[in-house]
Design a protein around this motif. Sequence first.
Motif, PDB file in Angstrom:
ATOM      1  N   VAL A   1       0.835  -1.204   0.000  1.00 42.90           N
ATOM      2  CA  VAL A   1       0.000   0.000   0.000  1.00 42.90           C
ATOM      3  C   VAL A   1       0.868   1.253   0.000  1.00 42.90           C
ATOM      4  O   VAL A   1       0.519   2.262  -0.620  1.00 42.90           O
ATOM      5  CB  VAL A   1      -0.984  -0.013   1.202  1.00 42.90           C
ATOM      6  CG1 VAL A   1      -0.261   0.055   2.515  1.00 42.90           C
ATOM      7  CG2 VAL A   1      -1.980   1.134   1.090  1.00 42.90           C
TER       8      VAL A   1
ATOM      9  N   SER B   1       2.053   1.874  -3.482  1.00 43.23           N
ATOM     10  CA  SER B   1       0.922   2.323  -4.291  1.00 43.23           C
ATOM     11  C   SER B   1       0.633   3.798  -4.038  1.00 43.23           C
ATOM     12  O   SER B   1       0.328   4.557  -4.969  1.00 43.23           O
ATOM     13  CB  SER B   1      -0.311   1.470  -3.984  1.00 43.23           C
ATOM     14  OG  SER B   1      -1.334   1.665  -4.940  1.00 43.23           O
ATOM     15  N   LEU B   2       0.744   4.235  -2.783  1.00 39.57           N
ATOM     16  CA  LEU B   2       0.580   5.649  -2.462  1.00 39.57           C
ATOM     17  C   LEU B   2       1.673   6.482  -3.123  1.00 39.57           C
ATOM     18  O   LEU B   2       1.412   7.569  -3.651  1.00 39.57           O
ATOM     19  CB  LEU B   2       0.617   5.850  -0.946  1.00 39.57           C
ATOM     20  CG  LEU B   2      -0.667   5.512  -0.182  1.00 39.57           C
ATOM     21  CD1 LEU B   2      -0.375   5.292   1.298  1.00 39.57           C
ATOM     22  CD2 LEU B   2      -1.707   6.607  -0.363  1.00 39.57           C
TER      23      LEU B   2
ATOM     24  N   ASN C   1       3.355   5.734  -5.860  1.00 41.92           N
ATOM     25  CA  ASN C   1       3.072   5.782  -7.294  1.00 41.92           C
ATOM     26  C   ASN C   1       1.962   6.784  -7.603  1.00 41.92           C
ATOM     27  O   ASN C   1       2.003   7.497  -8.617  1.00 41.92           O
ATOM     28  CB  ASN C   1       2.659   4.398  -7.794  1.00 41.92           C
ATOM     29  CG  ASN C   1       3.807   3.414  -7.842  1.00 41.92           C
ATOM     30  OD1 ASN C   1       4.980   3.799  -7.817  1.00 41.92           O
ATOM     31  ND2 ASN C   1       3.498   2.134  -7.895  1.00 41.92           N
ATOM     32  N   ALA C   2       0.971   6.831  -6.724  1.00 38.93           N
ATOM     33  CA  ALA C   2      -0.157   7.744  -6.935  1.00 38.93           C
ATOM     34  C   ALA C   2       0.296   9.200  -6.896  1.00 38.93           C
ATOM     35  O   ALA C   2      -0.171  10.022  -7.695  1.00 38.93           O
ATOM     36  CB  ALA C   2      -1.231   7.495  -5.886  1.00 38.93           C
TER      37      ALA C   2
ATOM     38  N   TYR D   1      -3.471   4.238 -13.803  1.00 35.03           N
ATOM     39  CA  TYR D   1      -2.438   3.701 -12.907  1.00 35.03           C
ATOM     40  C   TYR D   1      -1.931   2.359 -13.445  1.00 35.03           C
ATOM     41  O   TYR D   1      -0.727   2.102 -13.506  1.00 35.03           O
ATOM     42  CB  TYR D   1      -3.025   3.540 -11.511  1.00 35.03           C
ATOM     43  CG  TYR D   1      -2.055   3.028 -10.460  1.00 35.03           C
ATOM     44  CD1 TYR D   1      -1.530   3.888  -9.506  1.00 35.03           C
ATOM     45  CD2 TYR D   1      -1.696   1.688 -10.399  1.00 35.03           C
ATOM     46  CE1 TYR D   1      -0.661   3.431  -8.526  1.00 35.03           C
ATOM     47  CE2 TYR D   1      -0.824   1.220  -9.430  1.00 35.03           C
ATOM     48  CZ  TYR D   1      -0.305   2.094  -8.501  1.00 35.03           C
ATOM     49  OH  TYR D   1       0.561   1.625  -7.537  1.00 35.03           O
TER      50      TYR D   1
ATOM     51  N   PRO E   1      -3.938  -0.508  -8.537  1.00 34.35           N
ATOM     52  CA  PRO E   1      -3.603   0.256  -7.324  1.00 34.35           C
ATOM     53  C   PRO E   1      -4.371  -0.255  -6.116  1.00 34.35           C
ATOM     54  O   PRO E   1      -5.421  -0.879  -6.247  1.00 34.35           O
ATOM     55  CB  PRO E   1      -4.052   1.670  -7.686  1.00 34.35           C
ATOM     56  CG  PRO E   1      -5.211   1.457  -8.610  1.00 34.35           C
ATOM     57  CD  PRO E   1      -4.864   0.232  -9.419  1.00 34.35           C
ATOM     58  N   TYR E   2      -3.852   0.001  -4.943  1.00 34.67           N
ATOM     59  CA  TYR E   2      -4.631  -0.192  -3.727  1.00 34.67           C
ATOM     60  C   TYR E   2      -5.686   0.912  -3.677  1.00 34.67           C
ATOM     61  O   TYR E   2      -5.437   2.033  -4.098  1.00 34.67           O
ATOM     62  CB  TYR E   2      -3.736  -0.096  -2.485  1.00 34.67           C
ATOM     63  CG  TYR E   2      -2.975  -1.364  -2.169  1.00 34.67           C
ATOM     64  CD1 TYR E   2      -3.345  -2.165  -1.085  1.00 34.67           C
ATOM     65  CD2 TYR E   2      -1.893  -1.757  -2.941  1.00 34.67           C
ATOM     66  CE1 TYR E   2      -2.647  -3.318  -0.787  1.00 34.67           C
ATOM     67  CE2 TYR E   2      -1.191  -2.917  -2.649  1.00 34.67           C
ATOM     68  CZ  TYR E   2      -1.564  -3.697  -1.568  1.00 34.67           C
ATOM     69  OH  TYR E   2      -0.883  -4.843  -1.283  1.00 34.67           O
TER      70      TYR E   2
ATOM     71  N   SER F   1      -4.796   4.262  -2.320  1.00 31.83           N
ATOM     72  CA  SER F   1      -3.796   5.086  -3.010  1.00 31.83           C
ATOM     73  C   SER F   1      -4.381   6.385  -3.536  1.00 31.83           C
ATOM     74  O   SER F   1      -3.655   7.358  -3.753  1.00 31.83           O
ATOM     75  CB  SER F   1      -3.162   4.303  -4.166  1.00 31.83           C
ATOM     76  OG  SER F   1      -4.101   4.076  -5.209  1.00 31.83           O
TER      77      SER F   1
ATOM     78  N   GLY G   1      -3.283   9.477  -1.741  1.00 32.66           N
ATOM     79  CA  GLY G   1      -2.025  10.093  -2.147  1.00 32.66           C
ATOM     80  C   GLY G   1      -2.206  10.999  -3.343  1.00 32.66           C
ATOM     81  O   GLY G   1      -1.631  12.103  -3.402  1.00 32.66           O
ATOM     82  N   TYR G   2      -2.982  10.545  -4.299  1.00 31.88           N
ATOM     83  CA  TYR G   2      -3.245  11.350  -5.498  1.00 31.88           C
ATOM     84  C   TYR G   2      -3.943  12.648  -5.114  1.00 31.88           C
ATOM     85  O   TYR G   2      -3.536  13.737  -5.528  1.00 31.88           O
ATOM     86  CB  TYR G   2      -4.099  10.537  -6.469  1.00 31.88           C
ATOM     87  CG  TYR G   2      -4.231  11.143  -7.850  1.00 31.88           C
ATOM     88  CD1 TYR G   2      -3.444  10.681  -8.894  1.00 31.88           C
ATOM     89  CD2 TYR G   2      -5.137  12.167  -8.098  1.00 31.88           C
ATOM     90  CE1 TYR G   2      -3.566  11.223 -10.175  1.00 31.88           C
ATOM     91  CE2 TYR G   2      -5.266  12.722  -9.363  1.00 31.88           C
ATOM     92  CZ  TYR G   2      -4.482  12.244 -10.405  1.00 31.88           C
ATOM     93  OH  TYR G   2      -4.595  12.791 -11.661  1.00 31.88           O
TER      94      TYR G   2
END
Length: 413
Positions: free
Chosen positions: A97, A100-101, A103-104, A326, A334-335, A338, A341-342
């Motif tokens: 997770v 994934s955050l 990446n977001a 994503y 993605p989780y 996430s 985060g975006y």
Amino acid sequence: MAEAATVSQRAKVIVRGIPGGVSSPRRIAGPVAVALTALLVSACSTVVPRGPSAPPPTKAPPPSTRPDVGVEAGIPRDTARNRVALLVPLSGANAGVGKSLANATQLALLDTKNEQIRVTNYDTAQGAAAAAQRAVADGAQLILGPLLADDVRVVAPIARRAGVPVLSFSNDVSVAGDGVYLMGYTPSQSIERVVDYARSKGVTNFGGLVPNALYGTRASTTFLRAVEAAGGRVVALQTYDRTPGAIGAAVTRMAKDAPFDGVLIADSAGTAATAVPLLRKTSPDMKVMGTELWNTDSGVAARPALNGAWYASVSNGLYRQYATKYRARFGAAPYRLSSLGYDAVLLTARIARDWKVGAPFPEARLRSGEGFSGIDGAFRFGRDGIAERALEVQEIRSGNTAVVSPAPASFGR
């Protein structure tokens, strides 16, 4: 672009006084070569017995002065962008997770084409306090994260002393306030929303099943207050341990108060699916209600026992578009969390329009009340630092979900 936290361990060499950096080898070698040649000629010459004395050897010129080289620990300073730190687990049990955050946030920077902020990743799995201290030392003016409430408790005082606000992804309301803002989905808002909807559809007598855990304690308190505020009655509320057979025993204890118009199960969709067939033995026509936890279960609609159930959550409309983008970029799904985060980067990018580079983050903008919009819909921070979200109610229908009560377009005043 996000940077790995290990960059902070490499030294940055800053060359001062020479335009363009370190002098090239040719510029340094010229005078040194002349000096060496003169010294060699002097050392190899012999004394001539007749004639005038040989001239004294030419003194070599002083060596070229090396530039004043300063070594600055940490990551390179950025005078063109404001520095933002992302504190998430990038290793260990929660690395999935956390990555994934991360990446977001990268995807959000690319989508917004923002050139005013720079996000650097720090791994809280290696120690949340150490991660926060490095971030502050590296010049971070805003912290996104951490994910876990325990990490927020560690990071908050470090950030507070440095005057750095924290936008956490936790949903534990006990860590909010005094410079800490929660982006996470809180169960209280989800429960209030689904209870209000159920009451509007004629549900009067409510039952509740909640786990013996902090989440369950807070859920039960919210549930009792929400039902009372909506004009309904809680006729049974049972707790259970997360052990085999425990929820079945709780349902058995509830049977004496059956039938119910509706039952809230404040747990995962999987646990709810186990309890529902047992509940229907005494309340076959009851409506089943869930919490925001169900929206993090990608297979919630595929559970036949939950057909017809309601749950309140953030909207999934924009999330589906985000998930497609994503997956195309990172090669994996993605989780669900996430999106926090975006949206945190979208919020930061919006505020960055009026955020002078090098100045403290304008924290007052977070509490302006005007609200923000992102993948998860509209939200705004209250005085307590908790994100108030516009939630929709979804119903599970034969393997799919359908919105039966859309999220409000704006917040009531």
